[in-house]
Each structure stands twice: as structure tokens, then as C-alpha cells.
Design a protein around this motif. Sequence first.
Motif, PDB file in Angstrom:
ATOM      1  N   TYR A 187     -19.812  16.043   8.161  1.00 45.13           N
ATOM      2  CA  TYR A 187     -20.408  17.123   9.035  1.00 45.13           C
ATOM      3  C   TYR A 187     -21.696  17.750   7.788  1.00 45.13           C
ATOM      4  CZ  TYR A 187     -15.652  18.064  11.200  1.00 45.13           C
ATOM      5  OH  TYR A 187     -15.366  17.009  12.404  1.00 45.13           O
ATOM      6  N   PRO A 197      -8.842  25.596   5.702  1.00 42.61           N
ATOM      7  CA  PRO A 197      -9.492  24.407   6.737  1.00 42.61           C
ATOM      8  C   PRO A 197      -8.922  24.528   7.991  1.00 42.61           C
ATOM      9  CG  PRO A 197      -7.630  23.766   4.607  1.00 42.61           C
ATOM     10  CD  PRO A 197      -8.096  24.819   4.764  1.00 42.61           C
ATOM     11  N   TYR A 198      -7.344  25.126   7.977  1.00 43.09           N
ATOM     12  CA  TYR A 198      -6.786  24.838   9.264  1.00 43.09           C
ATOM     13  C   TYR A 198      -8.092  25.717  10.530  1.00 43.09           C
ATOM     14  CZ  TYR A 198      -4.684  29.095   7.401  1.00 43.09           C
ATOM     15  OH  TYR A 198      -5.117  30.484   6.906  1.00 43.09           O
ATOM     16  N   TRP A 223     -12.245  22.687   9.009  1.00 43.79           N
ATOM     17  CA  TRP A 223     -12.083  21.116   9.249  1.00 43.79           C
ATOM     18  C   TRP A 223     -10.808  20.981  10.263  1.00 43.79           C
ATOM     19  CZ3 TRP A 223     -14.948  17.863   6.023  1.00 43.79           C
ATOM     20  CH2 TRP A 223     -15.910  18.109   5.306  1.00 43.79           C
ATOM     21  N   ASP A 224     -10.122  21.609  10.238  1.00 41.27           N
ATOM     22  CA  ASP A 224      -8.607  21.036  10.993  1.00 41.27           C
ATOM     23  C   ASP A 224      -8.139  22.080  11.271  1.00 41.27           C
ATOM     24  OD1 ASP A 224      -7.231  19.050  11.988  1.00 41.27           O
ATOM     25  OD2 ASP A 224      -6.014  19.436  10.151  1.00 41.27           O
ATOM     26  N   ARG A 271     -18.680  23.709   7.539  1.00 44.36           N
ATOM     27  CA  ARG A 271     -17.463  22.946   6.947  1.00 44.36           C
ATOM     28  C   ARG A 271     -17.611  22.882   5.842  1.00 44.36           C
ATOM     29  NH1 ARG A 271     -16.533  23.572  11.517  1.00 44.36           N
ATOM     30  NH2 ARG A 271     -15.071  21.511  12.853  1.00 44.36           N
ATOM     31  N   GLU A 293      -5.985  24.037  14.276  1.00 45.66           N
ATOM     32  CA  GLU A 293      -4.766  24.214  14.459  1.00 45.66           C
ATOM     33  C   GLU A 293      -4.017  24.559  15.153  1.00 45.66           C
ATOM     34  OE1 GLU A 293      -2.104  24.801  11.192  1.00 45.66           O
ATOM     35  OE2 GLU A 293      -3.302  22.223  10.430  1.00 45.66           O
TER      36      GLU A 293
END
Length: 243
Positions: A141, A44-45, A48-49, A32, A51
Amino acid sequence: MDISELFYSVQGEGKRTGIPSFFIRTNFCNLRCLFAGGNMCDTPYTSWDPEDALNIGKLHIAEIISEYEKNNCRDVVITGGEPAMQKEELVELCTALRKSNENVYITLETNGTIFGEFANRVDLLSISPKLKTSVPFGTKYEKIHLRNIKNHEALQKFSSLKTEGKTAVQWKFVFTGEDDLKEIKEFQKQYKVDNGDIYLMPEGITREQLDAKRLQTIEACLSNGYNFTDRLHIIAWGNKRGV
Ligand code: SF4
């Protein structure tokens, strides 16, 4: 496979910059990154996130190949996230790509923390080991990032590929400033990496940030005999997905 996006663009980094390429971006990462200046990972997709906003999700390898064949290009860049988290599937993917096009040139972009048979199935390994400046201090993280950031055994295996002459390797470091050089040189010594295989890339996810760091990065390359690489896709399109 867990896929974030598939797209056709030009390679924006490293020795194959500018070559039209089909990108296979896998989802999920075991790190991260949060760089010292405050920038998160540039995708980040996938980290971290993670999706599935594009509703791609799990794709059969045959579906990926069918998309590749629509674009009529030689180069394929497998990137992430961290593609090596799906190491068995990567071997199958490379086999299917070579079956589809015997002249295919496969680049795999990885953070170098996971080794596998895939390393012998690609043409170029673009390894981007993360330095201390990537640690997400003070976040939930931090520990997991520090635990995963350096896999000595994997790095030794990646570095021995060059002497075995099987796969070309480039080592790409995100350059945040002069302080990174000591860590890069220690890494280089430990894993016997030649200057000519090292690329420094300015840290930044916008044109303005790259502009601010470019000259300093080039000067660090000139003083140390490293190669410079920019981030062409950001210069051309800005911080956008699918390019
Ligand atoms: S290793 Fe790459 S994909 Fe993973 S968090 Fe860091 S910059 Fe993002």
C-alpha cells in the motif's frame, strides 16, 4: 451507506472531548497508515482489513437516524475509515440528522484528502492530515498511500472555510516525535492555519503507549503554542471497539 459501527460514547479527542456523542463510523479508507513505531491505523477494520463482522454493512440513512434517536444526545461524530469517500451520502446524512434534531451538533472527522459539499453541512470539521510518519513503507500500500496522502486543492478549500466563517475547523496531528514539528510548521504556513486551531495528539493505541508519549507531546504544544489533545477513549477503555 457503508458503515462499520454505530455506538454511543464520549468524544475522546479534540475540542469537544468529553461530550456524550453518537458515533457513526463509516467503512473503508483511501490511506493505510502504518506509524513509524509499528502501529497500524487504530481502526484497521475500516482500512487495512475492512470487515463486516458486526453485520452492519450498508445501512439506509433512515436506519442510522433511527439508531441516533434511541440515544437522546445532541452531538454526532461521523468518523471512519474515511467518511468523505461517501461524500454525496454525507450531505443526505447531515440533512436527515438536522431534520431529526434541529439542535444537533455534527463533527466530521476526516484525513483531509477529499473535499465536498459536506464540509458546509457540518458544525465542526476535525481534519487530521497524515504526516510522513504514517507511510506504510515496504508494504503493497506504500504507493497508493503516497498518492493519496496530500490533496493540495482539498486542503486549500478546507482551510478557506474558516475565513468564510461557515464551519469551525480543528487540525489534529498525530505526534510521533520532535521530527514531526518541521512538517507541521510547513503545513501550517502553506495552509495559513492558526496555532489555536492545531491539536497535537500522542501517537499510540494503548494506554502504555500514550503514557510514554504524553509528556513529550505536551511539551511540544507548550513550546509551539499548539493545543494538546489526549485520546480519552483509550485511557478509559483501552484499545476496544465501540467506545
Ligand atoms: S487515515 Fe485514519 S482511518 Fe485511514 S488508515 Fe489512516 S488512521 Fe486509519
